[in-house]
Design a protein around this motif. Sequence first.
Motif, mmCIF file in Angstrom:
data_model
loop_
_atom_site.group_PDB
_atom_site.id
_atom_site.type_symbol
_atom_site.label_atom_id
_atom_site.label_comp_id
_atom_site.label_asym_id
_atom_site.label_seq_id
_atom_site.Cartn_x
_atom_site.Cartn_y
_atom_site.Cartn_z
ATOM 1 N N UNK A 1 0.808 -1.190 0.000
ATOM 2 C CA UNK A 1 0.000 0.000 0.000
ATOM 3 C C UNK A 1 0.861 1.268 0.000
ATOM 4 N N UNK A 2 1.998 1.193 0.651
ATOM 5 C CA UNK A 2 2.861 2.372 0.691
ATOM 6 C C UNK A 2 3.476 2.681 -0.671
ATOM 7 N N UNK A 3 3.533 1.676 -1.531
ATOM 8 C CA UNK A 3 4.109 1.902 -2.854
ATOM 9 C C UNK A 3 3.232 2.855 -3.676
ATOM 10 N N UNK A 4 1.943 2.950 -3.343
ATOM 11 C CA UNK A 4 1.060 3.880 -4.040
ATOM 12 C C UNK A 4 1.498 5.326 -3.830
ATOM 13 N N UNK A 5 2.092 5.619 -2.686
ATOM 14 C CA UNK A 5 2.580 6.978 -2.432
ATOM 15 C C UNK A 5 3.715 7.342 -3.394
ATOM 16 N N UNK A 6 4.354 6.339 -3.941
ATOM 17 C CA UNK A 6 5.411 6.575 -4.928
ATOM 18 C C UNK A 6 4.852 6.563 -6.346
ATOM 19 N N UNK A 7 4.020 5.564 -6.659
ATOM 20 C CA UNK A 7 3.577 5.373 -8.038
ATOM 21 C C UNK A 7 2.518 6.372 -8.503
ATOM 22 N N UNK A 8 1.654 6.835 -7.630
ATOM 23 C CA UNK A 8 0.631 7.795 -8.048
ATOM 24 C C UNK A 8 1.279 9.121 -8.462
ATOM 25 N N UNK A 9 2.133 9.729 -7.655
ATOM 26 C CA UNK A 9 2.781 10.971 -8.129
ATOM 27 C C UNK A 9 3.683 10.737 -9.344
ATOM 28 N N UNK A 10 4.350 9.585 -9.383
ATOM 29 C CA UNK A 10 5.207 9.274 -10.529
ATOM 30 C C UNK A 10 4.377 9.151 -11.799
ATOM 31 N N UNK A 11 3.244 8.490 -11.737
ATOM 32 C CA UNK A 11 2.392 8.358 -12.920
ATOM 33 C C UNK A 11 1.813 9.709 -13.326
ATOM 34 N N UNK A 12 1.530 10.572 -12.361
ATOM 35 C CA UNK A 12 1.035 11.910 -12.690
ATOM 36 C C UNK A 12 2.103 12.726 -13.414
ATOM 37 N N UNK A 13 3.364 12.564 -13.028
ATOM 38 C CA UNK A 13 4.464 13.238 -13.729
ATOM 39 C C UNK A 13 4.607 12.721 -15.160
ATOM 40 N N UNK A 14 4.455 11.420 -15.329
ATOM 41 C CA UNK A 14 4.556 10.837 -16.670
ATOM 42 C C UNK A 14 3.428 11.358 -17.550
ATOM 43 N N UNK A 15 2.207 11.391 -17.021
ATOM 44 C CA UNK A 15 1.066 11.902 -17.785
ATOM 45 C C UNK A 15 1.280 13.373 -18.126
ATOM 46 N N UNK A 16 1.762 14.152 -17.189
ATOM 47 C CA UNK A 16 2.020 15.567 -17.449
ATOM 48 C C UNK A 16 3.068 15.720 -18.558
ATOM 49 N N UNK A 17 4.085 14.886 -18.546
ATOM 50 C CA UNK A 17 5.106 14.934 -19.599
ATOM 51 C C UNK A 17 4.533 14.567 -20.962
ATOM 52 N N UNK A 18 3.659 13.578 -21.019
ATOM 53 C CA UNK A 18 3.044 13.191 -22.288
ATOM 54 C C UNK A 18 2.102 14.282 -22.812
ATOM 55 N N UNK A 19 1.362 14.897 -21.910
ATOM 56 C CA UNK A 19 0.476 15.996 -22.328
ATOM 57 C C UNK A 19 1.309 17.165 -22.839
ATOM 58 N N UNK A 20 2.396 17.489 -22.152
ATOM 59 C CA UNK A 20 3.276 18.563 -22.621
ATOM 60 C C UNK A 20 3.834 18.239 -24.003
ATOM 61 N N UNK A 21 4.275 16.983 -24.225
ATOM 62 C CA UNK A 21 4.830 16.585 -25.521
ATOM 63 C C UNK A 21 3.774 16.680 -26.621
ATOM 64 N N UNK A 22 2.531 16.315 -26.322
ATOM 65 C CA UNK A 22 1.463 16.399 -27.319
ATOM 66 C C UNK A 22 1.195 17.853 -27.689
ATOM 67 N N UNK A 23 1.108 18.735 -26.693
ATOM 68 C CA UNK A 23 0.872 20.148 -26.997
ATOM 69 C C UNK A 23 2.055 20.770 -27.729
ATOM 70 N N UNK A 24 3.263 20.365 -27.406
ATOM 71 C CA UNK A 24 4.443 20.872 -28.115
ATOM 72 C C UNK A 24 4.386 20.478 -29.590
ATOM 73 N N UNK A 25 4.021 19.207 -29.853
ATOM 74 C CA UNK A 25 3.948 18.733 -31.230
ATOM 75 C C UNK A 25 2.867 19.467 -32.010
ATOM 76 N N UNK A 26 1.740 19.728 -31.378
ATOM 77 C CA UNK A 26 0.656 20.438 -32.055
ATOM 78 C C UNK A 26 1.056 21.886 -32.333
ATOM 79 N N UNK A 27 1.686 22.548 -31.375
ATOM 80 C CA UNK A 27 2.096 23.943 -31.568
ATOM 81 C C UNK A 27 3.170 24.087 -32.627
ATOM 82 N N UNK A 28 4.008 23.085 -32.792
ATOM 83 C CA UNK A 28 5.093 23.159 -33.771
ATOM 84 C C UNK A 28 4.726 22.525 -35.112
#
Length: 77
Positions: A1-28
């Motif tokens: 259960x304690x591993x969720x404290x690591x994986x939830x924020x880590x997965x949110x960072x990964x999603x944020x990075x993918x969203x940033x990459x998608x918007x960068x590709x669209x803008x360029x």
Amino acid sequence: MEVLFLFVPLSMLVVAGLVWAAFWAIRNNQYEDLEGPAHRILMDDDDPRIPTNQDESDEAAKGDENADPGKKAGRGE
């Protein structure tokens, strides 16, 4: 259960990075012309290995120049 404290924020960072990459590709304008490059590959005319009528006429002219002079005059074998 304690591993969720690591994986939830880590997965949110990964999603944020993918969203940033998608918007960068669209803008360029990475998605502006999806079919053009594929057609350019198929219709590449500046490849010197592609035979054209010009090349065939050049080869025919060279063949006439390199022909045996006796055969031109009808004195061939």
